[in-house]
Scaffold this motif. Sequence first.
Motif: not given
Length: 296
Positions: A1-18, A28-33
């Motif tokens: 099985m392969t992943t679409t993105a590497q597990a544990g990668a830093q999240a990119p800066a989210a635009g207005p749509g996330g 972080t939990n805050e970034e996720y929510h």
Amino acid sequence: MTTTAQAGAQAPAAGPGGITDPGVYQMTNEEYHADRGSLSSSGARKLLPPSCPALFRHAQDTPQEPKKTFELGNAAHKLVLGEGPDLVRVEAEKWTTNAVKAEVAAIRDAGAIPLKPAEYEQVSAMADALRRHPVASLLFDPARGKPEQSLFWRDKRTGVMRRARLDWLPDVRSGRLIIPDYKTCRSAEPAALARAVDEFGYHQQDDWYRSGAQALGLADEDAAFVFVCQEKTAPYVVTVVEMDATARRIGAARNRRALETFAECTATGVWPGYSDEIAYLSLPAWAEIRDTEEYL
């Protein structure tokens, strides 16, 4: 099985749509929510009865004040999973003086969790009890997985971006993959847990999280999702449960309805309440039976 993105990668800066790129992200939990462009499992449950889209939108728009029950649960998560906000022991059993109130507020402002001495001992004892459980201790073995992994993937039928924050993402190895989720509860007795599943929609969470793991190539259709449920009072009993096939089918059907509702509300900008028309009501079935026998 392969992943679409590497597990544990830093999240990119989210635009207005996330976040728009499917993958497994370290955030972080805050970034996720804070991601408003995607739908979470808890959000999906908030869209459906006994809630409604209007309450879902209000919850997104209104920051929540810290609640003691949430803080205790988060503190237990920190000690069990090994990741989360710092725990700060406040050497006062009563938080009534201005000095202690200021200390507690400063701790929360710093992103940590303040605990009374008895609460600190409580969550420490809970973590110790879980590590002694023959199944739960293996499911959260630090050598066999990673805590707090955020999954983002796009729903093929609606185009809605979905997200899930796994308590624990096990390493892929031979045998059936088991994804655990940690819950604190008043009672870990199985019948009580069945009622909690219905009340809080945990069967929807089961389907949601397994769907995310499968969509990102982290798990196949045989993967299991289990809840590790622990009582918050001594001796901190632990019960590990897995939903049966019927509960999973119902959870999947409710999730599908929630995704369709979210897609429609997002497209129209209309987030309705319980009903836009006059609601026709009957007595609850139990009350109707009671009073029919007594008065009619």
